[in-house]
Design an enzyme around this catalytic site. Structure first.
Site, mmCIF file in Angstrom:
data_model
loop_
_atom_site.group_PDB
_atom_site.id
_atom_site.type_symbol
_atom_site.label_atom_id
_atom_site.label_comp_id
_atom_site.label_asym_id
_atom_site.label_seq_id
_atom_site.Cartn_x
_atom_site.Cartn_y
_atom_site.Cartn_z
ATOM 1 N N LYS A 72 -6.653 22.695 -39.627
ATOM 2 C CA LYS A 72 -6.419 24.144 -39.572
ATOM 3 C C LYS A 72 -6.304 24.706 -38.148
ATOM 4 O O LYS A 72 -5.552 25.649 -37.921
ATOM 5 C CB LYS A 72 -7.522 24.885 -40.329
ATOM 6 C CG LYS A 72 -7.469 24.687 -41.841
ATOM 7 C CD LYS A 72 -8.570 25.508 -42.489
ATOM 8 C CE LYS A 72 -8.516 25.464 -43.996
ATOM 9 N NZ LYS A 72 -9.452 26.429 -44.590
ATOM 10 N N ASP A 108 -7.674 33.155 -45.849
ATOM 11 C CA ASP A 108 -9.051 33.080 -46.364
ATOM 12 C C ASP A 108 -9.782 34.421 -46.247
ATOM 13 O O ASP A 108 -10.565 34.783 -47.124
ATOM 14 C CB ASP A 108 -9.848 32.016 -45.597
ATOM 15 C CG ASP A 108 -9.485 30.606 -46.031
ATOM 16 O OD1 ASP A 108 -9.089 30.416 -47.202
ATOM 17 O OD2 ASP A 108 -9.593 29.690 -45.201
#
Ligand code: ATR
Length: 284
Positions: A72, A108
């Site tokens: 990520k 997220d």
């Protein structure tokens, strides 16, 4: 639609390992329900091969990808363009190609509040104070989302206090670093309690916290979704509090990517949730 001009749109989730990912289940459900002739694949890519794989996404016919552990942060570094959220968190979990440029978002943060909105509507009616446990990447995204939503005061508690202090210094004065010993006091005035750590997952001890001081209208949220019901969620329900498991965040983080790659905004329905919960339940 941001899909390639040729062929059926396709996307993938890139991770190492990636076999456990529930993203194919989620995206293939939406593709089928929305009658889109696209595909969603698993891409097991080791760290050394990740930059080349990502630079080659469009040539491989991908409209974009989800990115999971351990890629990520590298994904963020490789992007030509990122959203404000990704730029602030320096982590990207959703990639797409636009005008030949690699673009990235971190979905997220918004997914955390979207899940609360769906599973505990009105959670922020008195959204003055939250208690957040943990200071890792997940905590950072959640603190960002809570601040954006207008939560005025956030108490941050972490095993390694310096890490909490570092996170707090990045977000300003509304974040106050506390100790686990302070919990009875801070819980008494909290509208929201969030576990952002891996405590409660298989092989990890539970997050053993006495929820008794929380006010009766408080909401308890756990980002852990394996198992579906953690000891924390059980304790919240036993106290009659509204409890939100990590499944909602998992489902909602997938929405923006699907919309960018396949051109339609999908819904997080009870049917999808049951499907994913059954898959998690079968694996535990
Ligand atoms: P993520 O990016 O998924 O949030 P992370 O950066 O590894 O993952 O952060 C994990 C969080 O869980 C941290 O807050 C960590 O506490 P430390 O900063 O002290 O390491 C917390 N955590 C993990 N295992 C823990 C344990 N056994 N007891 C208390 N906290 C724990």
């Amino acid at each position: 639609m941001k899909s390639p001009a040729y062929g059926k749109p396709k996307a993938c989730v890139i991770g190492w390992p990636v076999a456990h990912s529930r993203s194919p289940l989620i995206h293939r459900f939406w593709l089928e329900r929305l009658k889109i002739e696209g595909s969603y694949e698993l891409a097991a890519v080791a760290p050394a091969g990740f930059p080349a794989f990502v630079r080659d996404l469009a040539r491989q016919g991908f409209a974009g990808a989800n990115v999971t552990l351990p890629h990520k942060q590298t994904a963020f570094e490789l992007c030509d363009v990122t959203t404000t959220t990704a730029a602030c968190l320096k982590v990207v979990n959703t990639l797409w190609i636009e005008a030949g440029k690699l673009c990235g978002d971190n979905t997220d943060a918004a997914a955390f509040v979207d899940a609360l909105d769906q599973d505990a509507p009105g959670w922020d009616a008195n959204s003055r104070t939250a208690v957040v446990i943990g200071a890792g990447g997940a905590a950072r995204a959640i603190v960002y989302a809570l601040k954006l939503r207008g939560v005025r005061r956030i108490f941050l508690i972490n095993r390694t206090k310096e890490r909490a202090a570092e996170l707090a210094s990045d977000f300003g004065a509304s974040i106050e670093v506390m100790d686990f010993a302070d919990l009875p006091v801070v819980l008494a005035g909290a509208n929201l309690f969030v576990n952002t750590t891996s405590l409660g997952m298989p092989g990890q001890p539970p997050l053993a916290i006495d929820l008794a001081p929380l006010p009766p209208e408080a909401v308890v949220s756990d980002i852990v979704y394996v198992p579906l019901e953690t000891a924390l969620i059980r304790a919240a329900k036993a106290r009659g509090l509204r409890a939100v498991s990590g499944v909602g965040m998992l489902l909602h983080q997938a929405v923006p990517g699907f919309e960018r790659w396949f051109g339609m905004k999908p819904c997080v329905t009870p049917e999808l949730r049951s499907l994913v919960e059954a898959d998690i339940g079968a694996a535990v």
